[in-house]
Design a protein around this motif. Structure first.
Motif, short mmCIF file in Angstrom:
data_model
loop_
_atom_site.label_atom_id
_atom_site.label_comp_id
_atom_site.label_asym_id
_atom_site.label_seq_id
_atom_site.Cartn_x
_atom_site.Cartn_y
_atom_site.Cartn_z
N HIS A 32 -74.93 112.14 -17.73
CA HIS A 32 -74.11 111.27 -16.87
C HIS A 32 -75.09 110.12 -16.33
CE1 HIS A 32 -71.14 110.66 -14.03
NE2 HIS A 32 -71.80 110.45 -13.16
N GLU A 33 -76.31 110.58 -15.81
CA GLU A 33 -77.19 109.37 -15.22
C GLU A 33 -77.54 108.38 -16.31
OE1 GLU A 33 -77.79 112.57 -15.27
OE2 GLU A 33 -77.85 113.59 -13.17
N ARG A 34 -77.87 108.71 -17.56
CA ARG A 34 -78.12 107.98 -18.72
C ARG A 34 -76.99 107.16 -19.09
NH1 ARG A 34 -83.11 108.87 -21.26
NH2 ARG A 34 -84.14 110.78 -20.51
N LEU A 35 -75.89 107.60 -19.17
CA LEU A 35 -74.66 106.54 -19.41
C LEU A 35 -74.60 105.63 -18.25
CD1 LEU A 35 -71.98 109.26 -20.45
CD2 LEU A 35 -72.97 107.54 -21.99
N ILE A 36 -74.62 105.95 -17.13
CA ILE A 36 -74.51 104.94 -15.76
C ILE A 36 -75.75 103.85 -16.11
CG2 ILE A 36 -74.75 104.48 -13.65
CD1 ILE A 36 -73.54 107.36 -12.91
N ASP A 37 -76.78 104.44 -16.46
CA ASP A 37 -78.04 103.39 -16.68
C ASP A 37 -77.55 102.39 -17.88
OD1 ASP A 37 -79.36 104.49 -14.11
OD2 ASP A 37 -80.64 105.69 -15.60
N ARG A 38 -77.34 103.20 -18.86
CA ARG A 38 -76.97 102.59 -20.06
C ARG A 38 -75.96 101.25 -19.86
NH1 ARG A 38 -79.35 99.84 -23.99
NH2 ARG A 38 -77.99 99.60 -25.83
N TRP A 39 -74.82 101.47 -19.19
CA TRP A 39 -73.67 100.51 -18.95
C TRP A 39 -74.39 99.56 -18.15
CZ3 TRP A 39 -69.61 100.46 -21.65
CH2 TRP A 39 -68.92 101.42 -21.86
N ARG A 40 -75.26 99.77 -17.09
CA ARG A 40 -76.01 98.71 -16.27
C ARG A 40 -76.75 97.65 -17.33
NH1 ARG A 40 -77.63 102.75 -11.79
NH2 ARG A 40 -75.92 102.54 -10.41
N ALA A 41 -77.25 98.43 -18.54
CA ALA A 41 -78.28 97.32 -19.19
C ALA A 41 -77.45 96.79 -20.40
CB ALA A 41 -79.30 98.48 -19.96
N LEU A 42 -76.26 96.99 -20.87
CA LEU A 42 -75.50 96.68 -21.76
C LEU A 42 -75.28 94.98 -21.50
CD1 LEU A 42 -72.78 99.16 -22.85
CD2 LEU A 42 -74.83 98.46 -24.12
N PRO A 43 -75.72 94.13 -22.37
CA PRO A 43 -75.27 92.78 -22.29
C PRO A 43 -73.80 92.47 -22.51
CG PRO A 43 -76.45 93.31 -24.33
CD PRO A 43 -76.16 94.42 -23.74
N LEU A 44 -73.15 92.71 -21.85
CA LEU A 44 -71.54 92.39 -21.76
C LEU A 44 -71.11 91.00 -21.23
CD1 LEU A 44 -70.50 95.92 -20.66
CD2 LEU A 44 -70.71 95.05 -23.03
N PRO A 45 -70.36 90.45 -22.04
CA PRO A 45 -69.65 89.32 -21.46
C PRO A 45 -68.97 89.17 -20.09
CG PRO A 45 -68.21 90.01 -23.32
CD PRO A 45 -69.56 90.89 -22.95
N PRO A 46 -68.71 88.10 -19.55
CA PRO A 46 -68.14 88.43 -18.08
C PRO A 46 -66.43 88.73 -18.29
CG PRO A 46 -68.01 86.09 -18.93
CD PRO A 46 -68.97 86.80 -19.92
N GLY A 47 -66.23 89.36 -17.26
CA GLY A 47 -64.75 89.82 -17.17
C GLY A 47 -64.86 91.30 -17.21
N PRO A 48 -63.55 91.93 -16.96
CA PRO A 48 -63.48 93.32 -17.08
C PRO A 48 -63.80 93.93 -18.62
CG PRO A 48 -61.37 92.50 -17.06
CD PRO A 48 -62.24 91.20 -16.88
N THR A 49 -64.13 95.26 -18.54
CA THR A 49 -64.33 95.74 -19.86
C THR A 49 -63.29 96.90 -20.12
OG1 THR A 49 -66.81 95.78 -19.71
CG2 THR A 49 -65.89 97.56 -21.23
N HIS A 50 -62.66 96.63 -21.35
CA HIS A 50 -61.55 97.51 -21.57
C HIS A 50 -61.79 98.67 -22.24
CE1 HIS A 50 -59.22 93.72 -20.87
NE2 HIS A 50 -58.17 94.30 -21.08
N PHE A 51 -61.10 99.82 -21.78
CA PHE A 51 -61.27 101.19 -22.28
C PHE A 51 -60.13 101.42 -23.22
CE2 PHE A 51 -64.95 100.72 -19.70
CZ PHE A 51 -65.78 101.82 -20.09
N ALA A 52 -60.20 101.74 -24.55
CA ALA A 52 -59.01 101.92 -25.44
C ALA A 52 -59.00 103.25 -26.08
CB ALA A 52 -58.97 100.90 -26.64
N TRP A 53 -57.80 103.98 -25.91
CA TRP A 53 -57.59 105.10 -26.32
C TRP A 53 -56.48 105.00 -27.44
CZ3 TRP A 53 -55.08 103.94 -21.83
CH2 TRP A 53 -53.97 103.93 -21.80
N THR A 54 -56.09 106.09 -28.19
CA THR A 54 -54.91 105.91 -29.06
C THR A 54 -53.75 106.98 -28.87
OG1 THR A 54 -54.18 106.16 -31.37
CG2 THR A 54 -56.08 107.50 -30.78
N ASN A 55 -52.42 106.60 -28.94
CA ASN A 55 -51.42 107.21 -28.64
C ASN A 55 -51.49 108.48 -29.68
OD1 ASN A 55 -50.51 105.65 -26.54
ND2 ASN A 55 -49.43 104.16 -27.98
N MET A 56 -52.34 108.39 -30.75
CA MET A 56 -52.05 109.49 -31.72
C MET A 56 -52.76 110.65 -31.15
SD MET A 56 -52.65 107.76 -35.51
CE MET A 56 -54.27 106.92 -34.99
#
Length: 382
Positions: free
Chosen positions: A153-177
Protein backbone atom coordinates in the motif's frame (compact mmCIF):
# COMPACT_ATOMS: atom_id res chain seq x y z
CA UNK A 1 8.05 -21.86 6.00
CA UNK A 2 5.20 -23.84 7.51
CA UNK A 3 1.41 -24.06 7.24
CA UNK A 4 -0.69 -23.51 10.34
CA UNK A 5 -4.38 -23.86 11.08
CA UNK A 6 -6.44 -21.29 12.97
CA UNK A 7 -9.98 -20.25 13.80
CA UNK A 8 -11.53 -17.77 11.35
CA UNK A 9 -12.66 -14.49 12.86
CA UNK A 10 -16.31 -14.24 13.75
CA UNK A 11 -18.13 -12.53 10.88
CA UNK A 12 -15.06 -12.64 8.65
CA UNK A 13 -17.18 -12.46 5.49
CA UNK A 14 -18.64 -9.06 6.39
CA UNK A 15 -15.23 -7.91 7.61
CA UNK A 16 -13.43 -8.54 4.33
CA UNK A 17 -16.35 -7.24 2.28
CA UNK A 18 -16.20 -4.01 4.27
CA UNK A 19 -12.50 -3.78 3.47
CA UNK A 20 -13.14 -4.08 -0.27
CA UNK A 21 -13.06 -7.81 -1.01
CA UNK A 22 -16.65 -7.72 -2.24
CA UNK A 23 -15.99 -10.29 -4.98
CA UNK A 24 -14.81 -13.16 -2.78
CA UNK A 25 -18.09 -15.05 -3.18
CA UNK A 26 -17.93 -14.80 -6.99
CA UNK A 27 -14.17 -15.31 -7.41
CA UNK A 28 -14.52 -19.10 -7.59
CA UNK A 29 -16.45 -21.20 -10.08
CA UNK A 30 -19.70 -22.39 -8.54
CA UNK A 31 -19.81 -25.65 -6.64
CA UNK A 32 -16.60 -25.37 -4.64
CA UNK A 33 -16.84 -25.92 -0.89
CA UNK A 34 -13.70 -24.01 0.03
CA UNK A 35 -14.01 -20.20 0.09
CA UNK A 36 -11.78 -18.03 -2.06
CA UNK A 37 -10.46 -16.18 1.01
CA UNK A 38 -9.52 -18.88 3.54
CA UNK A 39 -8.22 -17.66 6.88
CA UNK A 40 -8.65 -21.04 8.55
CA UNK A 41 -5.04 -21.63 7.50
CA UNK A 42 -2.01 -19.43 6.97
CA UNK A 43 1.71 -19.69 6.26
CA UNK A 44 4.45 -18.70 8.66
CA UNK A 45 7.89 -17.46 7.54
CA UNK A 46 11.04 -16.43 9.34
CA UNK A 47 12.45 -12.98 8.74
CA UNK A 48 15.56 -14.56 7.20
CA UNK A 49 13.41 -16.40 4.65
CA UNK A 50 11.60 -13.22 3.65
CA UNK A 51 14.81 -11.21 3.36
CA UNK A 52 16.26 -13.91 1.11
CA UNK A 53 13.09 -13.98 -1.02
CA UNK A 54 13.19 -10.20 -1.38
CA UNK A 55 16.73 -10.41 -2.75
CA UNK A 56 15.77 -13.18 -5.17
CA UNK A 57 12.73 -11.28 -6.43
CA UNK A 58 14.70 -8.11 -7.09
CA UNK A 59 17.38 -10.10 -8.91
CA UNK A 60 14.72 -11.79 -11.04
CA UNK A 61 13.16 -8.45 -11.85
CA UNK A 62 16.52 -7.03 -12.95
CA UNK A 63 17.07 -10.12 -15.11
CA UNK A 64 13.65 -9.62 -16.72
CA UNK A 65 14.53 -6.02 -17.58
CA UNK A 66 17.75 -7.19 -19.19
CA UNK A 67 15.76 -9.81 -21.12
CA UNK A 68 13.42 -7.08 -22.41
CA UNK A 69 16.44 -5.08 -23.55
CA UNK A 70 17.76 -8.18 -25.34
CA UNK A 71 14.46 -8.71 -27.18
CA UNK A 72 14.41 -5.10 -28.34
CA UNK A 73 18.08 -5.09 -29.36
CA UNK A 74 17.76 -8.33 -31.34
CA UNK A 75 14.28 -7.69 -32.73
CA UNK A 76 12.81 -10.95 -31.42
CA UNK A 77 9.25 -9.66 -31.36
CA UNK A 78 7.87 -12.56 -33.40
CA UNK A 79 8.86 -14.95 -30.60
CA UNK A 80 6.45 -12.98 -28.41
CA UNK A 81 3.63 -12.94 -30.98
CA UNK A 82 3.89 -9.15 -31.18
CA UNK A 83 2.20 -8.00 -34.42
CA UNK A 84 4.73 -6.73 -36.94
CA UNK A 85 3.12 -3.28 -37.08
CA UNK A 86 3.47 -2.89 -33.30
CA UNK A 87 7.07 -4.04 -32.89
CA UNK A 88 8.61 -0.63 -33.48
CA UNK A 89 6.23 0.96 -31.00
CA UNK A 90 7.13 -1.64 -28.34
CA UNK A 91 10.79 -0.86 -28.95
CA UNK A 92 10.16 2.88 -28.64
CA UNK A 93 8.25 2.39 -25.41
CA UNK A 94 11.20 0.45 -24.00
CA UNK A 95 13.79 2.92 -25.26
CA UNK A 96 11.84 5.79 -23.68
CA UNK A 97 11.67 3.76 -20.47
CA UNK A 98 7.96 4.53 -20.20
CA UNK A 99 7.14 4.51 -16.50
CA UNK A 100 5.64 1.40 -14.91
CA UNK A 101 3.78 0.74 -11.68
CA UNK A 102 3.61 -2.85 -10.45
CA UNK A 103 3.89 -6.55 -11.25
CA UNK A 104 3.67 -9.99 -9.63
CA UNK A 105 6.03 -12.95 -9.85
CA UNK A 106 4.55 -16.42 -9.39
CA UNK A 107 7.12 -18.58 -7.62
CA UNK A 108 7.60 -22.17 -6.51
CA UNK A 109 9.08 -22.19 -3.01
CA UNK A 110 9.17 -24.86 -0.31
CA UNK A 111 11.31 -23.17 2.32
CA UNK A 112 14.41 -25.28 1.68
CA UNK A 113 15.98 -23.86 -1.46
CA UNK A 114 15.89 -21.02 -3.97
CA UNK A 115 12.52 -19.90 -5.31
CA UNK A 116 11.80 -20.96 -8.90
CA UNK A 117 10.16 -18.56 -11.35
CA UNK A 118 6.94 -19.92 -12.81
CA UNK A 119 5.81 -16.78 -14.64
CA UNK A 120 5.77 -12.99 -14.44
CA UNK A 121 2.40 -11.21 -14.38
CA UNK A 122 3.71 -7.81 -15.35
CA UNK A 123 0.83 -6.20 -17.24
CA UNK A 124 -2.50 -6.84 -15.49
CA UNK A 125 -1.84 -8.72 -12.23
CA UNK A 126 -4.70 -9.20 -9.79
CA UNK A 127 -5.04 -10.57 -6.19
CA UNK A 128 -3.60 -7.18 -5.20
CA UNK A 129 -6.26 -6.13 -2.70
CA UNK A 130 -5.99 -9.46 -0.89
CA UNK A 131 -2.22 -9.17 -0.70
CA UNK A 132 -2.15 -5.54 0.36
CA UNK A 133 -5.11 -4.65 2.57
CA UNK A 134 -7.12 -7.76 3.49
CA UNK A 135 -4.35 -9.94 4.87
CA UNK A 136 -2.77 -6.96 6.67
CA UNK A 137 -5.96 -6.38 8.69
CA UNK A 138 -6.17 -10.14 9.29
CA UNK A 139 -2.68 -9.97 10.81
CA UNK A 140 -3.60 -7.04 13.06
CA UNK A 141 -6.70 -8.88 14.29
CA UNK A 142 -5.12 -12.31 14.82
CA UNK A 143 -1.35 -11.96 15.32
CA UNK A 144 -0.67 -8.32 16.23
CA UNK A 145 2.76 -9.14 17.61
CA UNK A 146 4.02 -10.52 14.29
CA UNK A 147 4.97 -8.93 10.98
CA UNK A 148 4.12 -9.50 7.33
CA UNK A 149 5.95 -9.16 4.03
CA UNK A 150 3.69 -6.35 2.95
CA UNK A 151 4.58 -2.75 2.14
CA UNK A 152 2.40 -2.79 -0.97
CA UNK A 153 0.00 0.00 0.00
CA UNK A 154 2.67 2.51 1.01
CA UNK A 155 4.84 1.74 -2.00
CA UNK A 156 1.93 2.15 -4.42
CA UNK A 157 1.21 5.62 -3.05
CA UNK A 158 4.89 6.55 -3.26
CA UNK A 159 5.08 5.24 -6.82
CA UNK A 160 2.04 7.23 -7.96
CA UNK A 161 3.72 10.37 -6.60
CA UNK A 162 6.89 9.58 -8.54
CA UNK A 163 5.29 8.75 -11.91
CA UNK A 164 5.94 11.41 -14.58
CA UNK A 165 2.31 11.83 -15.65
CA UNK A 166 0.98 14.56 -17.97
CA UNK A 167 -1.32 17.26 -16.55
CA UNK A 168 -4.98 16.57 -16.00
CA UNK A 169 -6.76 13.65 -14.32
CA UNK A 170 -5.57 10.06 -14.64
CA UNK A 171 -8.27 7.72 -15.92
CA UNK A 172 -8.76 4.22 -14.50
CA UNK A 173 -10.27 1.72 -16.91
CA UNK A 174 -11.96 -1.62 -16.30
CA UNK A 175 -13.79 -3.84 -18.75
CA UNK A 176 -17.46 -4.76 -18.79
CA UNK A 177 -16.34 -8.35 -19.45
CA UNK A 178 -15.42 -8.63 -15.75
CA UNK A 179 -18.11 -11.00 -14.43
CA UNK A 180 -16.85 -11.48 -10.85
CA UNK A 181 -16.13 -7.87 -9.93
CA UNK A 182 -12.50 -8.68 -9.15
CA UNK A 183 -11.09 -6.32 -11.74
CA UNK A 184 -13.47 -3.52 -10.80
CA UNK A 185 -12.53 -3.72 -7.12
CA UNK A 186 -8.81 -4.03 -7.92
CA UNK A 187 -9.13 -0.96 -10.09
CA UNK A 188 -11.03 0.91 -7.39
CA UNK A 189 -8.30 0.09 -4.89
CA UNK A 190 -5.56 1.31 -7.21
CA UNK A 191 -7.57 4.45 -7.93
CA UNK A 192 -7.81 5.04 -4.18
CA UNK A 193 -4.02 4.74 -3.77
CA UNK A 194 -3.56 7.24 -6.61
CA UNK A 195 -5.94 9.68 -4.93
CA UNK A 196 -4.06 9.25 -1.63
CA UNK A 197 -0.96 10.23 -3.60
CA UNK A 198 -2.68 13.47 -4.62
CA UNK A 199 -3.76 12.58 -8.17
CA UNK A 200 -7.09 13.55 -9.68
CA UNK A 201 -8.77 10.45 -11.08
CA UNK A 202 -11.68 9.46 -13.32
CA UNK A 203 -13.14 5.95 -13.69
CA UNK A 204 -14.14 4.72 -17.15
CA UNK A 205 -14.99 1.43 -18.85
CA UNK A 206 -12.67 0.40 -21.67
CA UNK A 207 -15.76 -0.03 -23.83
CA UNK A 208 -16.69 3.63 -23.24
CA UNK A 209 -13.37 5.10 -24.37
CA UNK A 210 -13.81 6.98 -27.64
CA UNK A 211 -11.42 8.06 -30.37
CA UNK A 212 -11.69 11.69 -31.46
CA UNK A 213 -10.59 11.41 -35.08
CA UNK A 214 -10.54 15.17 -35.68
CA UNK A 215 -8.26 15.99 -32.76
CA UNK A 216 -6.43 12.63 -32.75
CA UNK A 217 -7.00 11.80 -29.09
CA UNK A 218 -8.82 9.41 -26.78
CA UNK A 219 -11.78 10.79 -24.84
CA UNK A 220 -14.10 9.60 -22.08
CA UNK A 221 -17.91 9.72 -21.99
CA UNK A 222 -17.80 13.43 -21.16
CA UNK A 223 -15.57 14.12 -24.18
CA UNK A 224 -12.71 14.84 -21.76
CA UNK A 225 -9.28 14.12 -23.21
CA UNK A 226 -7.54 11.07 -21.76
CA UNK A 227 -3.92 12.06 -21.21
CA UNK A 228 -2.93 9.26 -18.84
CA UNK A 229 -4.76 6.04 -18.11
CA UNK A 230 -4.32 2.96 -15.93
CA UNK A 231 -5.90 -0.16 -17.41
CA UNK A 232 -6.66 -3.68 -16.28
CA UNK A 233 -6.87 -4.74 -19.90
CA UNK A 234 -4.06 -6.78 -21.49
CA UNK A 235 -1.91 -5.26 -24.18
CA UNK A 236 -2.31 -8.36 -26.34
CA UNK A 237 -6.06 -7.69 -26.47
CA UNK A 238 -5.51 -4.03 -27.25
CA UNK A 239 -3.09 -4.83 -30.07
CA UNK A 240 -5.67 -7.14 -31.60
CA UNK A 241 -8.37 -4.48 -31.73
CA UNK A 242 -8.89 -1.62 -34.21
CA UNK A 243 -8.11 1.14 -31.71
CA UNK A 244 -4.83 -0.58 -30.79
CA UNK A 245 -3.00 1.25 -33.57
CA UNK A 246 -3.99 4.53 -31.93
CA UNK A 247 -3.29 3.29 -28.40
CA UNK A 248 0.39 2.60 -29.06
CA UNK A 249 0.93 6.24 -30.10
CA UNK A 250 -1.46 8.26 -27.95
CA UNK A 251 -1.93 8.75 -24.20
CA UNK A 252 0.30 7.61 -21.35
CA UNK A 253 -0.70 4.03 -20.53
CA UNK A 254 -0.03 2.25 -17.28
CA UNK A 255 1.19 -0.37 -17.64
CA UNK A 256 3.30 0.81 -20.60
CA UNK A 257 3.53 -0.99 -23.93
CA UNK A 258 6.93 -2.56 -23.21
CA UNK A 259 5.30 -4.57 -20.41
CA UNK A 260 3.85 -6.73 -23.22
CA UNK A 261 7.28 -8.38 -23.25
CA UNK A 262 7.43 -9.17 -19.54
CA UNK A 263 3.86 -10.48 -19.30
CA UNK A 264 4.45 -12.94 -22.14
CA UNK A 265 5.62 -16.45 -21.23
CA UNK A 266 8.17 -16.39 -24.05
CA UNK A 267 10.13 -14.38 -21.48
CA UNK A 268 10.82 -17.65 -19.64
CA UNK A 269 12.72 -19.08 -22.61
CA UNK A 270 14.70 -15.87 -23.17
CA UNK A 271 15.68 -15.80 -19.50
CA UNK A 272 16.95 -19.39 -19.72
CA UNK A 273 18.98 -18.49 -22.83
CA UNK A 274 20.55 -15.51 -21.08
CA UNK A 275 20.99 -17.14 -17.66
CA UNK A 276 21.27 -20.92 -18.22
CA UNK A 277 21.37 -22.85 -14.98
CA UNK A 278 20.41 -19.86 -12.82
CA UNK A 279 19.13 -21.17 -9.45
CA UNK A 280 15.88 -19.19 -9.68
CA UNK A 281 14.99 -20.41 -13.18
CA UNK A 282 13.56 -23.59 -14.67
CA UNK A 283 14.69 -24.69 -18.15
CA UNK A 284 12.39 -23.25 -20.80
CA UNK A 285 12.31 -23.45 -24.60
CA UNK A 286 10.19 -22.11 -27.44
CA UNK A 287 10.84 -24.89 -29.99
CA UNK A 288 9.63 -27.84 -27.92
CA UNK A 289 10.52 -29.66 -24.69
CA UNK A 290 13.88 -30.83 -26.07
CA UNK A 291 15.42 -33.23 -23.53
CA UNK A 292 13.06 -32.42 -20.65
CA UNK A 293 11.58 -35.57 -19.12
CA UNK A 294 8.98 -33.55 -17.24
CA UNK A 295 7.64 -30.30 -18.60
CA UNK A 296 4.63 -28.01 -18.73
CA UNK A 297 3.47 -26.46 -22.00
CA UNK A 298 2.18 -22.93 -21.36
CA UNK A 299 0.46 -20.74 -23.97
CA UNK A 300 2.43 -17.54 -24.44
CA UNK A 301 -0.61 -15.42 -23.64
CA UNK A 302 -2.60 -17.77 -21.41
CA UNK A 303 -4.42 -16.78 -18.21
CA UNK A 304 -5.70 -18.43 -15.03
CA UNK A 305 -3.91 -21.72 -15.72
CA UNK A 306 -6.01 -22.41 -18.84
CA UNK A 307 -4.84 -24.41 -21.88
CA UNK A 308 -1.80 -25.91 -20.10
CA UNK A 309 -0.41 -29.41 -20.40
CA UNK A 310 1.77 -31.18 -17.83
CA UNK A 311 3.81 -34.13 -19.11
CA UNK A 312 5.85 -36.38 -16.83
CA UNK A 313 6.98 -40.01 -17.09
CA UNK A 314 4.05 -40.90 -14.84
CA UNK A 315 1.21 -38.78 -16.20
CA UNK A 316 -0.16 -36.27 -18.68
CA UNK A 317 -2.62 -33.67 -17.47
CA UNK A 318 -4.32 -30.84 -19.35
CA UNK A 319 -6.49 -27.90 -18.41
CA UNK A 320 -9.32 -26.68 -20.65
CA UNK A 321 -9.14 -23.36 -22.43
CA UNK A 322 -8.94 -21.61 -25.77
CA UNK A 323 -5.44 -20.13 -25.53
CA UNK A 324 -2.42 -21.27 -27.50
CA UNK A 325 -2.96 -20.03 -31.05
CA UNK A 326 0.03 -17.74 -30.60
CA UNK A 327 2.31 -20.60 -29.51
CA UNK A 328 3.68 -22.20 -26.36
CA UNK A 329 6.69 -22.18 -24.12
CA UNK A 330 7.91 -25.50 -22.74
CA UNK A 331 9.15 -25.15 -19.17
CA UNK A 332 10.74 -27.75 -16.95
CA UNK A 333 8.12 -29.03 -14.53
CA UNK A 334 8.64 -29.23 -10.79
CA UNK A 335 5.44 -29.90 -8.87
CA UNK A 336 4.50 -27.28 -6.32
CA UNK A 337 5.40 -28.38 -2.78
CA UNK A 338 2.68 -30.06 -0.77
CA UNK A 339 1.56 -28.82 2.65
CA UNK A 340 -1.31 -30.81 4.21
CA UNK A 341 -2.48 -31.83 0.75
CA UNK A 342 -2.44 -28.27 -0.59
CA UNK A 343 0.05 -26.77 -3.07
CA UNK A 344 0.92 -23.08 -2.55
CA UNK A 345 2.21 -20.71 -5.19
CA UNK A 346 3.88 -17.56 -3.91
CA UNK A 347 2.86 -14.30 -5.58
CA UNK A 348 5.71 -11.85 -4.93
CA UNK A 349 4.83 -8.24 -5.69
CA UNK A 350 7.14 -5.69 -7.27
CA UNK A 351 6.34 -1.97 -7.08
CA UNK A 352 8.44 0.04 -9.53
CA UNK A 353 11.67 -2.00 -9.27
CA UNK A 354 11.54 -3.15 -5.65
CA UNK A 355 10.09 -6.20 -3.89
CA UNK A 356 7.01 -5.11 -1.97
CA UNK A 357 5.03 -8.01 -0.58
CA UNK A 358 3.60 -11.50 -0.80
CA UNK A 359 0.28 -13.17 -1.55
CA UNK A 360 -0.26 -16.94 -1.48
CA UNK A 361 -2.78 -19.01 -3.43
CA UNK A 362 -3.38 -22.71 -2.81
CA UNK A 363 -4.85 -25.55 -4.78
CA UNK A 364 -4.83 -29.34 -4.59
CA UNK A 365 -3.92 -29.69 -8.26
CA UNK A 366 -0.66 -29.44 -10.14
CA UNK A 367 -1.77 -26.23 -11.90
CA UNK A 368 -2.89 -23.10 -10.06
CA UNK A 369 -6.12 -22.00 -11.72
CA UNK A 370 -9.32 -20.12 -10.88
CA UNK A 371 -10.26 -22.74 -8.27
CA UNK A 372 -7.36 -21.71 -6.01
CA UNK A 373 -7.90 -20.06 -2.63
CA UNK A 374 -6.01 -17.09 -1.21
CA UNK A 375 -4.51 -17.64 2.24
CA UNK A 376 -2.71 -15.07 4.42
CA UNK A 377 0.77 -15.24 5.89
CA UNK A 378 2.81 -13.83 8.73
CA UNK A 379 6.43 -13.43 9.74
CA UNK A 380 7.04 -14.93 13.16
CA UNK A 381 8.82 -12.47 15.45
CA UNK A 382 8.33 -14.16 18.84
Amino acid sequence: MRRERGVPRAGWEKTIEGQGLAYHRAAHPQGLSRPYWDESVHYVFSMAEVESLEEQVEELHAMCLRAAAHVVETGRFADFAIPGWAAEEVARSWERRDAHLYARFDLRYDGTGPAKLLEYNADTPTSLLESSVIQWFWLQDTHPGDDQWNSIHERLIDRWRALPLPPGPTHFAWTNMDETGEEAMTLAYLQETAEQAGLRTVAVAMEDIGWDELNRRFVDMDEQMIRSIFKLYPWEWMLGEPFGRHAVRHSTWIEPLWKALLSNKALLAVLWELYPGHPNLLPAYLDGPRDLESYIAKPLLGREGASMRVVTPALTQETPGSYGQEGYVFQGFEALPEFDGQRPVLGAWVIADEAAGLGIRETTGLITDDTSSFVPHRIELT
